[in-house]
Scaffold this active site. Structure first.
Site, PDB file in Angstrom:
ATOM      1  N   HIS A 107       4.130 -10.297  24.050  1.00  0.00           N
ATOM      2  CA  HIS A 107       4.038  -9.680  22.713  1.00  0.00           C
ATOM      3  C   HIS A 107       2.582  -9.459  22.319  1.00  0.00           C
ATOM      4  O   HIS A 107       1.667 -10.054  22.878  1.00  0.00           O
ATOM      5  CB  HIS A 107       4.716 -10.565  21.663  1.00  0.00           C
ATOM      6  CG  HIS A 107       6.217 -10.469  21.686  1.00  0.00           C
ATOM      7  ND1 HIS A 107       6.993 -11.271  22.484  1.00  0.00           N
ATOM      8  CD2 HIS A 107       7.081  -9.646  21.026  1.00  0.00           C
ATOM      9  CE1 HIS A 107       8.274 -10.960  22.311  1.00  0.00           C
ATOM     10  NE2 HIS A 107       8.349  -9.972  21.440  1.00  0.00           N
ATOM     11  N   MET A 167      16.904  -6.812  17.337  1.00  0.00           N
ATOM     12  CA  MET A 167      17.809  -5.799  16.765  1.00  0.00           C
ATOM     13  C   MET A 167      18.007  -4.601  17.690  1.00  0.00           C
ATOM     14  O   MET A 167      18.556  -3.587  17.272  1.00  0.00           O
ATOM     15  CB  MET A 167      17.257  -5.319  15.413  1.00  0.00           C
ATOM     16  CG  MET A 167      17.253  -6.382  14.334  1.00  0.00           C
ATOM     17  SD  MET A 167      18.934  -6.799  13.795  1.00  0.00           S
ATOM     18  CE  MET A 167      18.596  -8.257  12.786  1.00  0.00           C
ATOM     19  N   LYS A 222       1.446 -11.871  16.965  1.00  0.00           N
ATOM     20  CA  LYS A 222       2.690 -12.642  16.824  1.00  0.00           C
ATOM     21  C   LYS A 222       2.388 -14.126  16.639  1.00  0.00           C
ATOM     22  O   LYS A 222       1.603 -14.696  17.391  1.00  0.00           O
ATOM     23  CB  LYS A 222       3.605 -12.420  18.038  1.00  0.00           C
ATOM     24  CG  LYS A 222       4.964 -13.100  17.901  1.00  0.00           C
ATOM     25  CD  LYS A 222       5.987 -12.562  18.879  1.00  0.00           C
ATOM     26  CE  LYS A 222       7.313 -13.290  18.791  1.00  0.00           C
ATOM     27  NZ  LYS A 222       7.950 -13.197  17.467  1.00  0.00           N
ATOM     28  N   GLU A 239       0.825  -1.217   0.000  1.00  0.00           N
ATOM     29  CA  GLU A 239       0.000   0.000   0.000  1.00  0.00           C
ATOM     30  C   GLU A 239       0.856   1.263   0.000  1.00  0.00           C
ATOM     31  O   GLU A 239       0.414   2.331  -0.348  1.00  0.00           O
ATOM     32  CB  GLU A 239      -0.908   0.037   1.246  1.00  0.00           C
ATOM     33  CG  GLU A 239      -1.789  -1.204   1.443  1.00  0.00           C
ATOM     34  CD  GLU A 239      -2.942  -1.280   0.455  1.00  0.00           C
ATOM     35  OE1 GLU A 239      -3.159  -0.298  -0.288  1.00  0.00           O
ATOM     36  OE2 GLU A 239      -3.616  -2.334   0.408  1.00  0.00           O
TER      37      GLU A 239
HETATM   38  N1  LIG Z   1      14.863  -9.604  15.194  1.00  0.00           N
HETATM   39  C1  LIG Z   1      14.071  -8.587  15.551  1.00  0.00           C
HETATM   40  O1  LIG Z   1      14.505  -7.564  16.103  1.00  0.00           O
HETATM   41  C2  LIG Z   1      12.618  -8.686  15.262  1.00  0.00           C
HETATM   42  C3  LIG Z   1      12.143  -9.767  14.609  1.00  0.00           C
HETATM   43  N2  LIG Z   1      10.840  -9.830  14.272  1.00  0.00           N
HETATM   44  C4  LIG Z   1      10.458 -10.997  13.502  1.00  0.00           C
HETATM   45  O2  LIG Z   1      10.301 -10.582  12.153  1.00  0.00           O
HETATM   46  C5  LIG Z   1       9.288 -11.364  11.550  1.00  0.00           C
HETATM   47  C6  LIG Z   1       8.259 -10.440  10.933  1.00  0.00           C
HETATM   48  O3  LIG Z   1       7.584  -9.738  11.952  1.00  0.00           O
HETATM   49  P1  LIG Z   1       6.379  -8.743  11.602  1.00  0.00           P
HETATM   50  O4  LIG Z   1       6.866  -7.666  10.711  1.00  0.00           O
HETATM   51  O5  LIG Z   1       5.743  -8.395  12.896  1.00  0.00           O
HETATM   52  O6  LIG Z   1       5.432  -9.747  10.801  1.00  0.00           O
HETATM   53  P2  LIG Z   1       4.319  -9.444   9.708  1.00  0.00           P
HETATM   54  O7  LIG Z   1       3.407 -10.629   9.716  1.00  0.00           O
HETATM   55  O8  LIG Z   1       3.744  -8.098   9.900  1.00  0.00           O
HETATM   56  O9  LIG Z   1       5.134  -9.435   8.315  1.00  0.00           O
HETATM   57  C7  LIG Z   1       5.557 -10.598   7.664  1.00  0.00           C
HETATM   58  C8  LIG Z   1       5.992 -10.240   6.259  1.00  0.00           C
HETATM   59  O10 LIG Z   1       6.424 -11.414   5.584  1.00  0.00           O
HETATM   60  C9  LIG Z   1       5.755 -11.505   4.318  1.00  0.00           C
HETATM   61  N3  LIG Z   1       5.604 -12.886   3.902  1.00  0.00           N
HETATM   62  C10 LIG Z   1       4.733 -13.819   4.386  1.00  0.00           C
HETATM   63  N4  LIG Z   1       4.878 -14.984   3.721  1.00  0.00           N
HETATM   64  C11 LIG Z   1       5.860 -14.791   2.814  1.00  0.00           C
HETATM   65  C12 LIG Z   1       6.462 -15.609   1.826  1.00  0.00           C
HETATM   66  N5  LIG Z   1       6.105 -16.897   1.656  1.00  0.00           N
HETATM   67  N6  LIG Z   1       7.426 -15.078   1.026  1.00  0.00           N
HETATM   68  C13 LIG Z   1       7.804 -13.778   1.185  1.00  0.00           C
HETATM   69  N7  LIG Z   1       7.262 -12.942   2.110  1.00  0.00           N
HETATM   70  C14 LIG Z   1       6.316 -13.451   2.914  1.00  0.00           C
HETATM   71  C15 LIG Z   1       4.433 -10.843   4.578  1.00  0.00           C
HETATM   72  O11 LIG Z   1       3.822 -10.507   3.330  1.00  0.00           O
HETATM   73  P3  LIG Z   1       2.203 -10.332   3.246  1.00  0.00           P
HETATM   74  O12 LIG Z   1       1.932  -9.068   3.985  1.00  0.00           O
HETATM   75  O13 LIG Z   1       1.948 -10.253   1.795  1.00  0.00           O
HETATM   76  O14 LIG Z   1       1.647 -11.565   3.901  1.00  0.00           O
HETATM   77  C16 LIG Z   1       4.875  -9.638   5.386  1.00  0.00           C
HETATM   78  O15 LIG Z   1       5.423  -8.655   4.558  1.00  0.00           O
HETATM   79  C17 LIG Z   1       8.766 -12.301  12.641  1.00  0.00           C
HETATM   80  O16 LIG Z   1       9.456 -13.519  12.554  1.00  0.00           O
HETATM   81  C18 LIG Z   1       9.137 -11.589  13.924  1.00  0.00           C
HETATM   82  O17 LIG Z   1       9.266 -12.433  15.005  1.00  0.00           O
HETATM   83  C19 LIG Z   1       9.965  -8.832  14.562  1.00  0.00           C
HETATM   84  C20 LIG Z   1      10.378  -7.741  15.236  1.00  0.00           C
HETATM   85  C21 LIG Z   1      11.758  -7.588  15.665  1.00  0.00           C
HETATM   86  O1  LIG Z   2       7.278 -10.564  16.478  1.00  0.00           O
HETATM   87  C1  LIG Z   2       7.649  -9.554  17.107  1.00  0.00           C
HETATM   88  O2  LIG Z   2       6.954  -8.546  17.200  1.00  0.00           O
HETATM   89  C2  LIG Z   2       8.983  -9.590  17.719  1.00  0.00           C
HETATM   90  N1  LIG Z   2       9.744 -10.614  17.493  1.00  0.00           N
HETATM   91  C3  LIG Z   2      11.077 -10.808  17.920  1.00  0.00           C
HETATM   92  C4  LIG Z   2      11.190 -12.087  18.726  1.00  0.00           C
HETATM   93  O3  LIG Z   2      10.526 -13.081  18.406  1.00  0.00           O
HETATM   94  O4  LIG Z   2      11.975 -12.117  19.659  1.00  0.00           O
HETATM   95  C5  LIG Z   2      11.682  -9.602  18.567  1.00  0.00           C
HETATM   96  C6  LIG Z   2      10.748  -8.658  19.236  1.00  0.00           C
HETATM   97  O5  LIG Z   2      10.563  -9.021  20.556  1.00  0.00           O
HETATM   98  C7  LIG Z   2       9.445  -8.433  18.510  1.00  0.00           C
END
Ligand SMILES: NC(=O)C1=CN([C@@H]2O[C@H](COP(=O)(O)OP(=O)(O)OC[C@H]3O[C@@H](n4cnc5c(N)ncnc54)[C@H](OP(=O)(O)O)[C@@H]3O)[C@@H](O)[C@H]2O)C=CC1
Ligand SMILES: O=C(O)C1=N[C@H](C(=O)O)C[C@H](O)C1
Length: 257
Positions: free
Chosen positions: A146, A117, A150, A39
């Site tokens: 969370h 991160m 999640k 979007e």
């Molecule tokens: N390490 C860190 O600091 C953090 C890690 N995370 C992790 O990051 C991940 C994402 O979190 P979050 O942004 O909240 O999740 P969301 O569900 O909001 O986003 C997931 C994304 O992945 C895309 N996606 C889903 N399936 C596929 C596929 N088969 N191929 C390619 N893309 C795909 C989705 O696309 P679509 O919208 O089209 O479904 C969307 O853009 C989680 O594993 C979370 O735990 C989150 C926060 C911090």
């Molecule tokens: O999914 C989230 O939102 C987050 N995922 C990461 C995790 O699984 O540890 C990091 C953060 O806490 C947010």
């Protein structure tokens, strides 16, 4: 300018990466992988693709906040597809196969994998290591909280914290981790480390590592109050890893901790 590509660009964190990169002086958003519909209005010349190969071709470094199967596809493009670009992987919930693939790919390209991160959690990991060693007789209990959306549990961060704790005590986490308690389970055993997950509302991310003994307890807590803590952290480490050699790096390497 460093060309950054995003896997998971429509997600909660992915869309913040797009915002954060708009004003960046050293990096530019070059390509977004979009599975369904994006979007957001993108900067001019940003390539939009659903092809992982194009994502590689258009980026110097790829940041991944997606889901484990997508991360697997990314890693396979390195291991089987011959792609050679730096990767920052933040996706949690990777299974054993995906973790092994990560290791394999890191022999070919630089990869920074971090379940969290934020600078605060990087420091918390170190504090947990110190406390686990020093407070050897204290019971360790980890609680993570969370938002309701999640999908994986326990959080990657909580598992990493548990690894720091178990490593500090020379324990095998697979043998000592408890993920729930219910019924006549008996008294707590000395070495067990519990990791419990709570889900609700819009909690960005909260991790508490408690050390409990007779007469005293210590609780170390980190709370993320804004989700762009993670997107900004990922951009910072992407700039760091882009010119590194093939290796599996931790966030501590990037932050000099
Ligand atoms: N390490 C860190 O600091 C953090 C890690 N995370 C992790 O990051 C991940 C994402 O979190 P979050 O942004 O909240 O999740 P969301 O569900 O909001 O986003 C997931 C994304 O992945 C895309 N996606 C889903 N399936 C596929 C596929 N088969 N191929 C390619 N893309 C795909 C989705 O696309 P679509 O919208 O089209 O479904 C969307 O853009 C989680 O594993 C979370 O735990 C989150 C926060 C911090
Ligand atoms: O999914 C989230 O939102 C987050 N995922 C990461 C995790 O699984 O540890 C990091 C953060 O806490 C947010």
């Amino acid at each position: 300018m460093i060309k950054i590509g995003i896997l998971g660009s429509t997600g909660r964190v992915g869309s913040l990466l797009i915002d954060d990169l708009k004003d960046d002086k050293e990096a530019v958003l070059s390509c977004v992988h979009v599975l369904n519909k994006l979007e957001k209005i993108l900067p001019e010349n940003t390539v939009v693709t659903n092809d992982i190969n194009v994502l590689f071709d258009e980026s110097d470094v790829i940041i991944d906040f997606s889901i484990p199967v997508a991360t697997e596809e990314l890693l396979n493009a390195v291991v089987e597809g011959g792609k050679r670009k730096a990767l920052v992987i933040a996706t949690t919930g990777l299974n054993k196969h995906q973790q092994n693939l990560l290791l394999e790919a890191s022999k070919l390209v630089p990869i920074l994998y971090a379940t969290n991160m934020s600078l605060g959690v990087a420091v918390l990991n170190k504090l947990v290591s110190l406390a686990s060693k020093t407070l050897r007789d204290f019971d360790i209990e980890i609680v993570e909280q969370h938002h309701r959306h999640k999908v994986d549990a326990p959080s990657g961060t909580a598992l990493t914290l548990a690894e720091y704790a178990s490593n500090a005590r020379d324990l095998n986490l697979d043998e000592v981790r408890i993920s729930g308690r219910d019924g006549q389970i008996g008294a707590r055993t000395k070495d067990e480390i519990s990791v419990m997950a709570l889900r609700g509302g819009d909690i960005v991310g909260r991790h508490t590592v408690g050390f409990y003994n007779d007469g005293e307890f210590l609780e170390l807590n980190h709370t993320a109050t804004a989700r762009n803590t993670f997107s900004k952290g990922a951009i910072k480490v992407a700039k760091w890893i882009v010119r590194k050699d093939a290796h599996l790096y931790s966030i501590n390497d990037a932050l000099g901790l």
